[in-house]
Design a protein around this motif. Structure first.
Motif, PDB file in Angstrom:
ATOM      1  N   GLU A  11     -90.512  -5.085 -16.912  1.00 22.40           N
ATOM      2  CA  GLU A  11     -89.833  -5.210 -15.712  1.00 22.40           C
ATOM      3  C   GLU A  11     -88.577  -5.904 -15.643  1.00 22.40           C
ATOM      4  OE1 GLU A  11     -94.161  -5.459 -13.055  1.00 22.40           O
ATOM      5  OE2 GLU A  11     -93.128  -7.280 -13.720  1.00 22.40           O
ATOM      6  N   SER A  12     -87.859  -5.566 -14.633  1.00 18.78           N
ATOM      7  CA  SER A  12     -86.563  -6.307 -14.444  1.00 18.78           C
ATOM      8  C   SER A  12     -86.359  -7.032 -13.318  1.00 18.78           C
ATOM      9  CB  SER A  12     -85.793  -5.074 -14.564  1.00 18.78           C
ATOM     10  OG  SER A  12     -85.691  -4.336 -15.613  1.00 18.78           O
ATOM     11  N   LEU A  13     -85.282  -7.922 -13.369  1.00 20.70           N
ATOM     12  CA  LEU A  13     -84.751  -8.827 -12.236  1.00 20.70           C
ATOM     13  C   LEU A  13     -83.281  -8.431 -12.316  1.00 20.70           C
ATOM     14  CD1 LEU A  13     -84.554 -11.277 -10.168  1.00 20.70           C
ATOM     15  CD2 LEU A  13     -84.393 -12.733 -12.463  1.00 20.70           C
ATOM     16  N   THR A  14     -82.729  -8.049 -10.987  1.00 22.29           N
ATOM     17  CA  THR A  14     -81.406  -8.062 -10.851  1.00 22.29           C
ATOM     18  C   THR A  14     -80.563  -8.924  -9.851  1.00 22.29           C
ATOM     19  OG1 THR A  14     -81.831  -5.473 -11.370  1.00 22.29           O
ATOM     20  CG2 THR A  14     -79.944  -5.937  -9.898  1.00 22.29           C
ATOM     21  N   HIS A  15     -79.658  -9.055 -10.035  1.00 23.91           N
ATOM     22  CA  HIS A  15     -78.554  -9.918  -9.129  1.00 23.91           C
ATOM     23  C   HIS A  15     -77.386  -9.577  -8.914  1.00 23.91           C
ATOM     24  CE1 HIS A  15     -77.499 -13.662  -6.959  1.00 23.91           C
ATOM     25  NE2 HIS A  15     -76.557 -13.679  -7.818  1.00 23.91           N
ATOM     26  N   ARG A  16     -76.980  -9.180  -7.586  1.00 27.79           N
ATOM     27  CA  ARG A  16     -75.607  -8.705  -7.464  1.00 27.79           C
ATOM     28  C   ARG A  16     -74.748  -9.715  -6.921  1.00 27.79           C
ATOM     29  NH1 ARG A  16     -79.609  -4.764  -6.568  1.00 27.79           N
ATOM     30  NH2 ARG A  16     -79.377  -2.726  -7.170  1.00 27.79           N
ATOM     31  N   SER A  20     -70.145 -12.628  -1.899  1.00 25.92           N
ATOM     32  CA  SER A  20     -71.493 -12.301  -1.336  1.00 25.92           C
ATOM     33  C   SER A  20     -72.282 -11.884  -2.467  1.00 25.92           C
ATOM     34  CB  SER A  20     -71.334 -11.103  -0.307  1.00 25.92           C
ATOM     35  OG  SER A  20     -71.032  -9.956  -1.038  1.00 25.92           O
ATOM     36  N   TYR A  21     -73.587 -12.159  -2.201  1.00 24.14           N
ATOM     37  CA  TYR A  21     -74.551 -12.157  -3.350  1.00 24.14           C
ATOM     38  C   TYR A  21     -75.982 -11.822  -2.862  1.00 24.14           C
ATOM     39  CZ  TYR A  21     -75.366 -16.953  -1.765  1.00 24.14           C
ATOM     40  OH  TYR A  21     -75.690 -18.236  -1.182  1.00 24.14           O
ATOM     41  N   ASP A  22     -76.883 -11.670  -3.672  1.00 29.88           N
ATOM     42  CA  ASP A  22     -78.245 -11.383  -3.349  1.00 29.88           C
ATOM     43  C   ASP A  22     -78.857 -12.671  -3.233  1.00 29.88           C
ATOM     44  OD1 ASP A  22     -78.023  -8.759  -3.728  1.00 29.88           O
ATOM     45  OD2 ASP A  22     -79.118  -8.646  -5.752  1.00 29.88           O
ATOM     46  N   LEU A  23     -79.670 -12.803  -2.207  1.00 27.03           N
ATOM     47  CA  LEU A  23     -80.535 -14.129  -1.739  1.00 27.03           C
ATOM     48  C   LEU A  23     -81.897 -13.767  -1.199  1.00 27.03           C
ATOM     49  CD1 LEU A  23     -80.257 -17.175  -0.989  1.00 27.03           C
ATOM     50  CD2 LEU A  23     -79.709 -16.487   1.243  1.00 27.03           C
ATOM     51  N   ASP A  24     -83.000 -14.551  -1.737  1.00 24.15           N
ATOM     52  CA  ASP A  24     -84.133 -14.455  -1.319  1.00 24.15           C
ATOM     53  C   ASP A  24     -84.201 -15.898  -0.809  1.00 24.15           C
ATOM     54  OD1 ASP A  24     -86.998 -14.332  -0.905  1.00 24.15           O
ATOM     55  OD2 ASP A  24     -87.282 -13.742  -2.868  1.00 24.15           O
ATOM     56  N   PRO A  25     -84.569 -16.067   0.628  1.00 21.93           N
ATOM     57  CA  PRO A  25     -84.888 -17.261   1.092  1.00 21.93           C
ATOM     58  C   PRO A  25     -86.134 -18.005   0.851  1.00 21.93           C
ATOM     59  CG  PRO A  25     -84.000 -15.817   2.867  1.00 21.93           C
ATOM     60  CD  PRO A  25     -84.394 -15.000   1.612  1.00 21.93           C
ATOM     61  N   LEU A  57     -86.811 -17.104 -16.345  1.00 22.48           N
ATOM     62  CA  LEU A  57     -85.392 -17.113 -16.359  1.00 22.48           C
ATOM     63  C   LEU A  57     -84.814 -16.616 -15.055  1.00 22.48           C
ATOM     64  CD1 LEU A  57     -84.932 -15.263 -19.926  1.00 22.48           C
ATOM     65  CD2 LEU A  57     -84.904 -17.791 -19.164  1.00 22.48           C
ATOM     66  N   SER A  58     -83.643 -16.986 -14.879  1.00 24.06           N
ATOM     67  CA  SER A  58     -82.926 -16.344 -13.718  1.00 24.06           C
ATOM     68  C   SER A  58     -81.525 -16.126 -14.087  1.00 24.06           C
ATOM     69  CB  SER A  58     -82.667 -17.554 -12.469  1.00 24.06           C
ATOM     70  OG  SER A  58     -81.844 -18.725 -12.989  1.00 24.06           O
ATOM     71  N   ILE A  59     -80.754 -15.487 -13.368  1.00 20.58           N
ATOM     72  CA  ILE A  59     -79.338 -14.975 -13.476  1.00 20.58           C
ATOM     73  C   ILE A  59     -78.531 -15.919 -12.655  1.00 20.58           C
ATOM     74  CG2 ILE A  59     -77.798 -13.098 -12.958  1.00 20.58           C
ATOM     75  CD1 ILE A  59     -79.918 -11.022 -13.348  1.00 20.58           C
ATOM     76  N   TRP A  60     -77.280 -16.196 -13.385  1.00 19.94           N
ATOM     77  CA  TRP A  60     -76.470 -17.297 -12.778  1.00 19.94           C
ATOM     78  C   TRP A  60     -75.062 -16.610 -13.033  1.00 19.94           C
ATOM     79  CZ3 TRP A  60     -76.347 -22.735 -15.254  1.00 19.94           C
ATOM     80  CH2 TRP A  60     -75.537 -23.632 -14.478  1.00 19.94           C
ATOM     81  N   TYR A  69     -64.557  -6.338  -6.274  1.00 16.48           N
ATOM     82  CA  TYR A  69     -65.163  -5.702  -7.055  1.00 16.48           C
ATOM     83  C   TYR A  69     -66.790  -6.134  -7.186  1.00 16.48           C
ATOM     84  CZ  TYR A  69     -64.564 -10.189  -9.372  1.00 16.48           C
ATOM     85  OH  TYR A  69     -64.314 -11.682  -9.629  1.00 16.48           O
ATOM     86  N   GLU A  70     -67.683  -5.219  -7.686  1.00 16.47           N
ATOM     87  CA  GLU A  70     -69.155  -5.793  -7.635  1.00 16.47           C
ATOM     88  C   GLU A  70     -69.734  -5.757  -8.979  1.00 16.47           C
ATOM     89  OE1 GLU A  70     -72.842  -4.262  -5.022  1.00 16.47           O
ATOM     90  OE2 GLU A  70     -72.339  -2.946  -6.689  1.00 16.47           O
ATOM     91  N   THR A  71     -70.349  -6.847  -9.355  1.00 13.42           N
ATOM     92  CA  THR A  71     -71.228  -6.896 -10.757  1.00 13.42           C
ATOM     93  C   THR A  71     -72.651  -6.720 -10.243  1.00 13.42           C
ATOM     94  OG1 THR A  71     -71.310  -9.319 -10.865  1.00 13.42           O
ATOM     95  CG2 THR A  71     -69.126  -8.530 -11.497  1.00 13.42           C
ATOM     96  N   VAL A  72     -73.068  -6.013 -10.964  1.00 16.39           N
ATOM     97  CA  VAL A  72     -74.763  -6.049 -10.978  1.00 16.39           C
ATOM     98  C   VAL A  72     -75.238  -6.349 -11.982  1.00 16.39           C
ATOM     99  CG1 VAL A  72     -76.517  -4.006 -10.724  1.00 16.39           C
ATOM    100  CG2 VAL A  72     -74.448  -3.890  -9.571  1.00 16.39           C
ATOM    101  N   ASN A  73     -76.028  -7.077 -12.225  1.00 16.38           N
ATOM    102  CA  ASN A  73     -76.723  -8.185 -13.276  1.00 16.38           C
ATOM    103  C   ASN A  73     -77.965  -7.839 -13.486  1.00 16.38           C
ATOM    104  OD1 ASN A  73     -73.816  -9.481 -14.201  1.00 16.38           O
ATOM    105  ND2 ASN A  73     -74.308  -9.650 -11.898  1.00 16.38           N
ATOM    106  N   THR A  74     -78.633  -7.261 -14.501  1.00 12.64           N
ATOM    107  CA  THR A  74     -80.113  -7.176 -14.843  1.00 12.64           C
ATOM    108  C   THR A  74     -80.572  -7.733 -16.191  1.00 12.64           C
ATOM    109  OG1 THR A  74     -79.809  -5.216 -13.427  1.00 12.64           O
ATOM    110  CG2 THR A  74     -81.748  -5.265 -14.769  1.00 12.64           C
ATOM    111  N   ILE A  75     -81.650  -8.445 -15.996  1.00 15.87           N
ATOM    112  CA  ILE A  75     -82.451  -8.697 -17.366  1.00 15.87           C
ATOM    113  C   ILE A  75     -83.845  -7.869 -17.187  1.00 15.87           C
ATOM    114  CG2 ILE A  75     -81.234 -10.747 -17.747  1.00 15.87           C
ATOM    115  CD1 ILE A  75     -83.505 -12.578 -16.489  1.00 15.87           C
TER     116      ILE A  75
END
Length: 415
Positions: A379-384, A320-325, A233-236, A213-219
């Motif tokens: 504006e939004s921030l999304t973490h999958r 697996s998850y979104d990552l920004d090195p 803030l960040s999504i955890w 399953y995939e969760t898509v999380n946005t603030i």
């Protein structure tokens, strides 16, 4: 569970050694015996689902091409995935569930640790920009509190069908520095088809049962502009799973001369050498629920995947998850910080007894975080995050492990 402060009522902490002693005291006061709190690792999905339905309104999602691949979601608990299975009601139940707390129908001080294998939280936990400590309070457990919006308040169900549920929640938080954040949380949970899984991992699945399953999380910022000087803030996303004596967490990372030294293995004091094996580009972390410990990797060396293998049950789990090195990841340490945006992108926690012999679980966790963003209004921030569980022919599982984690099941089992 917690980055810099995993409470036992919560389940983990990213703390300094000084704070760790406080953690132990607090944990012993809010944890119970294993038999009282844990969901049996021998439970079938059907048993756990029946229990959940008695105490919470539960949505069951199924894969579009396989009704035996099921995902149990509870909107009242922030739209969290409580557990899942690849083999229908008689199959293994992968998520850890706190039976006693759910049965009580109550919330607990500091945090209500209901369990679940994909839970929405927000960072940072510690520091001058923390949303878990009020301005002027000490960085100790007595003053630590998970915000109700991610602990005790329900998310609104926007829509649901056989495969997907969508949730929304309006939120307002004030950080330790007094900065107010007004925002909206959007979260969806979707059960994936086998074809979608094969496409995502770029690998054919034969002789394997799977649920994913995939969760898509946005603030989305609804108020004043956010900036690094006053806090972000960040999504955890945190997942709690059932351990066994033969479960090992596997975390690949970017190899390099000094990269091993960047791995944080001292959240609760140094992890014993026999429980954490770090090789050139992969680490093995024992996840038996018998020794409380935690590890973390910064975004510069993390890879967007981690997993675990239960050699006892033959279950391979991949996250697996979104990552920004190069992103700014919040620091969770319980202190005023010199570098509030030099935190971890990936973490794993192994539960274990505290000084008086009690513990909240047992369970182990796989966690990922998003980078923090300076969002303007609108504006939004999304973490999958995607969670996969595989069972079946060992040779087929071995091929998946090599593909996703870069190591064989034999290599994992040795550790």
């Amino acid at each position: 569970m917690f980055l810099a402060s995993k409470t036992i009522c919560s389940a983990r902490a990213v703390v300094t050694l000084g704070i760790a002693s406080v953690v132990l005291t607090f944990m012993s006061s809010c944890s119970s015996s294993n038999n009282d709190t844990m969901s049996s690792t021998a439970n079938s999905f059907g048993t756990d689902l029946e229990f959940l339905k008695k105490h919470q309104q539960t949505i069951v999602l199924t894969a579009p091409d396989d009704d035996s691949a099921q995902v149990a979601v509870v909107g009242a608990l922030q739209g969290r995935v409580m557990t899942s299975t690849a083999n229908g009601t008689s199959g293994n139940s992968y998520g850890w569930i706190n039976y006693k707390l759910l049965e009580s129908g109550k919330f607990t001080p500091h945090m209500s640790a209901f369990g679940g294998e994909d839970r929405f939280w927000i960072g940072p936990e510690g520091g001058q920009f923390s949303i878990y400590f009020q301005e002027g309070k000490k960085f100790v457990f007595d003053d630590w509190q998970v915000p109700p919006v991610i602990d005790s308040e329900p998310f609104d169900l926007v829509s649901s069908d056989k495969t997907k549920a969508v949730f929304r929640k309006a939120a307002s938080l004030i950080n330790y520095s007094g900065t107010k954040f007004d925002f909206v949380i959007d979260r969806s949970v979707e059960a994936l088809s086998k074809i979608a899984i094969e496409t995502a991992i770029n690998f054919p699945l034969k002789d394997v049962k799977t649920v994913a399953y995939e969760t898509v999380n946005t603030i989305t910022n609804q108020g004043a502009d956010w900036n690094k000087e006053t806090g972000l803030l960040s999504i955890w996303i945190l997942g709690m799973f059932n351990p066994t004596p033969k479960t090992t967490v596997v975390v690949p990372f970017v190899g390099g001369a000094d990269h091993k030294s960047k791995i944080n293995d001292s959240y609760f004091g140094k992890v014993p050498a026999e429980r954490l094996i770090v090789e050139d580009s992969v680490l093995y972390f024992k996840a038996d629920g018998k020794h409380r410990s935690k590890i973390g990797l910064p975004p510069s060396i993390a890879k967007p995947v981690m997993g675990s293998y239960d050699a006892e049950k033959g279950v391979l789990t991949i996250v697996s998850y979104d990552l920004d090195p190069t992103g700014d990841y919040v620091n969770a340490m319980w202190e005023i910080q010199k570098e509030p945006f030099k935190g971890d992108a990936a973490n794993s926690y192994n539960d274990g007894p505290v000084e008086d012999g009690t513990q909240m679980g047992p369970f182990y966790e796989l966690e990922s975080s998003s980078p923090a963003k300076a969002l303007k209004k609108g504006e939004s921030l999304t973490h999958r995050s995607r969670t996969y569980h595989f069972e079946g022919d060992k040779m087929a599982l071995n091929a998946v492990a090599r593909r996703m984690l870069g190591v064989s099941l034999e290599e994992i089992a040795k550790h």
